[in-house]
Design a protein around this motif. Sequence first.
Motif, PDB file in Angstrom:
ATOM      1  N   ALA A  41     -21.156  20.941 -25.023  1.00 35.51           N
ATOM      2  CA  ALA A  41     -22.336  20.034 -24.973  1.00 35.51           C
ATOM      3  C   ALA A  41     -22.075  18.898 -24.316  1.00 35.51           C
ATOM      4  N   GLN A  42     -20.728  18.311 -24.479  1.00 33.56           N
ATOM      5  CA  GLN A  42     -20.696  17.017 -23.752  1.00 33.56           C
ATOM      6  C   GLN A  42     -20.477  17.544 -22.249  1.00 33.56           C
ATOM      7  N   ILE A  43     -19.959  18.745 -21.748  1.00 32.16           N
ATOM      8  CA  ILE A  43     -19.914  18.834 -20.413  1.00 32.16           C
ATOM      9  C   ILE A  43     -21.407  19.018 -19.818  1.00 32.16           C
ATOM     10  N   VAL A  44     -22.351  19.810 -20.408  1.00 39.03           N
ATOM     11  CA  VAL A  44     -23.373  19.895 -19.899  1.00 39.03           C
ATOM     12  C   VAL A  44     -24.271  18.588 -20.033  1.00 39.03           C
ATOM     13  N   GLN A  45     -23.914  17.583 -20.804  1.00 33.59           N
ATOM     14  CA  GLN A  45     -24.551  16.174 -20.965  1.00 33.59           C
ATOM     15  C   GLN A  45     -24.210  15.467 -19.755  1.00 33.59           C
ATOM     16  N   GLU A  46     -22.758  15.509 -19.230  1.00 37.75           N
ATOM     17  CA  GLU A  46     -22.121  14.755 -18.344  1.00 37.75           C
ATOM     18  C   GLU A  46     -22.248  15.561 -16.951  1.00 37.75           C
ATOM     19  N   MET A  47     -22.192  16.902 -16.843  1.00 34.42           N
ATOM     20  CA  MET A  47     -22.478  17.618 -15.576  1.00 34.42           C
ATOM     21  C   MET A  47     -21.479  16.883 -14.685  1.00 34.42           C
ATOM     22  N   PRO A  48     -20.233  17.006 -15.028  1.00 35.93           N
ATOM     23  CA  PRO A  48     -19.347  16.601 -13.779  1.00 35.93           C
ATOM     24  C   PRO A  48     -19.099  17.485 -12.741  1.00 35.93           C
ATOM     25  N   ASP A  49     -18.458  16.962 -11.584  1.00 37.31           N
ATOM     26  CA  ASP A  49     -18.255  17.882 -10.316  1.00 37.31           C
ATOM     27  C   ASP A  49     -16.990  18.772 -10.578  1.00 37.31           C
ATOM     28  N   LEU A  50     -16.090  18.162 -11.633  1.00 37.52           N
ATOM     29  CA  LEU A  50     -14.782  18.922 -11.620  1.00 37.52           C
ATOM     30  C   LEU A  50     -14.259  18.736 -12.951  1.00 37.52           C
ATOM     31  N   ILE A  51     -13.810  19.333 -13.696  1.00 33.22           N
ATOM     32  CA  ILE A  51     -13.258  19.345 -14.981  1.00 33.22           C
ATOM     33  C   ILE A  51     -11.617  19.539 -14.957  1.00 33.22           C
ATOM     34  N   VAL A  66     -13.498  27.694 -20.159  1.00 32.96           N
ATOM     35  CA  VAL A  66     -13.541  28.007 -18.975  1.00 32.96           C
ATOM     36  C   VAL A  66     -14.504  29.303 -18.902  1.00 32.96           C
ATOM     37  N   LYS A  67     -14.221  30.290 -19.758  1.00 28.27           N
ATOM     38  CA  LYS A  67     -15.426  31.540 -19.733  1.00 28.27           C
ATOM     39  C   LYS A  67     -16.494  31.088 -20.059  1.00 28.27           C
ATOM     40  N   GLN A  68     -16.741  30.320 -21.036  1.00 27.69           N
ATOM     41  CA  GLN A  68     -18.117  29.850 -21.314  1.00 27.69           C
ATOM     42  C   GLN A  68     -18.840  29.194 -20.231  1.00 27.69           C
ATOM     43  N   LEU A  69     -18.036  28.323 -19.636  1.00 33.64           N
ATOM     44  CA  LEU A  69     -18.562  27.493 -18.243  1.00 33.64           C
ATOM     45  C   LEU A  69     -19.094  28.518 -17.171  1.00 33.64           C
ATOM     46  N   ARG A  70     -18.175  29.666 -17.207  1.00 32.98           N
ATOM     47  CA  ARG A  70     -18.601  30.575 -15.981  1.00 32.98           C
ATOM     48  C   ARG A  70     -19.494  31.546 -16.406  1.00 32.98           C
ATOM     49  N   GLN A  71     -20.019  31.615 -17.561  1.00 33.49           N
ATOM     50  CA  GLN A  71     -21.188  32.501 -18.025  1.00 33.49           C
ATOM     51  C   GLN A  71     -22.468  31.701 -18.198  1.00 33.49           C
ATOM     52  N   GLU A  72     -22.322  30.469 -18.152  1.00 33.27           N
ATOM     53  CA  GLU A  72     -23.635  29.809 -18.040  1.00 33.27           C
ATOM     54  C   GLU A  72     -24.184  29.516 -16.866  1.00 33.27           C
ATOM     55  N   GLN A  74     -26.085  27.081 -15.623  1.00 30.60           N
ATOM     56  CA  GLN A  74     -26.143  25.594 -15.662  1.00 30.60           C
ATOM     57  C   GLN A  74     -24.654  25.070 -15.145  1.00 30.60           C
ATOM     58  N   THR A  75     -23.582  25.465 -15.691  1.00 28.61           N
ATOM     59  CA  THR A  75     -22.210  25.248 -15.542  1.00 28.61           C
ATOM     60  C   THR A  75     -21.379  26.131 -14.747  1.00 28.61           C
ATOM     61  N   SER A  76     -21.573  27.117 -14.118  1.00 29.66           N
ATOM     62  CA  SER A  76     -20.780  27.945 -13.534  1.00 29.66           C
ATOM     63  C   SER A  76     -20.234  27.600 -12.219  1.00 29.66           C
ATOM     64  N   HIS A  77     -21.159  26.550 -11.648  1.00 29.28           N
ATOM     65  CA  HIS A  77     -20.645  25.907 -10.490  1.00 29.28           C
ATOM     66  C   HIS A  77     -19.444  24.773 -10.619  1.00 29.28           C
ATOM     67  N   ILE A  78     -19.381  24.388 -11.734  1.00 27.94           N
ATOM     68  CA  ILE A  78     -18.382  23.231 -12.060  1.00 27.94           C
ATOM     69  C   ILE A  78     -16.917  23.672 -11.741  1.00 27.94           C
ATOM     70  N   ARG A  79     -16.271  23.024 -10.903  1.00 28.96           N
ATOM     71  CA  ARG A  79     -14.859  23.383 -10.450  1.00 28.96           C
ATOM     72  C   ARG A  79     -13.711  22.906 -11.762  1.00 28.96           C
ATOM     73  N   VAL A  80     -12.807  23.826 -11.986  1.00 31.36           N
ATOM     74  CA  VAL A  80     -11.961  23.436 -13.239  1.00 31.36           C
ATOM     75  C   VAL A  80     -10.565  23.780 -12.631  1.00 31.36           C
TER      76      VAL A  80
END
Length: 121
Positions: A41-51, A66-72, A74-80
């Motif tokens: 939820a905090q990642i979605v709120q902040e929408m960083p370029d990289l985590i 990271v699996k959850q980020l890649r499945q969504e 809205q967040t699949s593009h965020i670099r990790v």
Amino acid sequence: MMKIMLVDDDRTMQAILKTLLEMDKHQVVLWDGTSESDIFAQIVQEMPDLILLDYYLRDRNGIEIVKQLRQEPQTSHIRVIMTSGQYLRDECLEAGADAFLLKPYMPDELLRLLHQVQQNG
């Protein structure tokens, strides 16, 4: 300038990395650490370029995040970039991380990897 979110339950590590990254002209957001179920939820709120994501957190591991980020969408593009004191590179990359950094690492190693990930993004 990238917006970077630090997800690590070690407050000292967060403070050191925040200072280093701000000196490199990045905007830094810290995971507030209140609840690991709220990381996404905090990642979605902040929408960083990289985590910058630690593998071991109190009740979860970074692989789940990271699996959850890649499945969504809205967040699949965020670099990790995932980090750990154990060599878990293959597992992290297979889960969807863009890079892995073994702890302890030197500040210049982190900055070099950040710039590399940013250029490849």
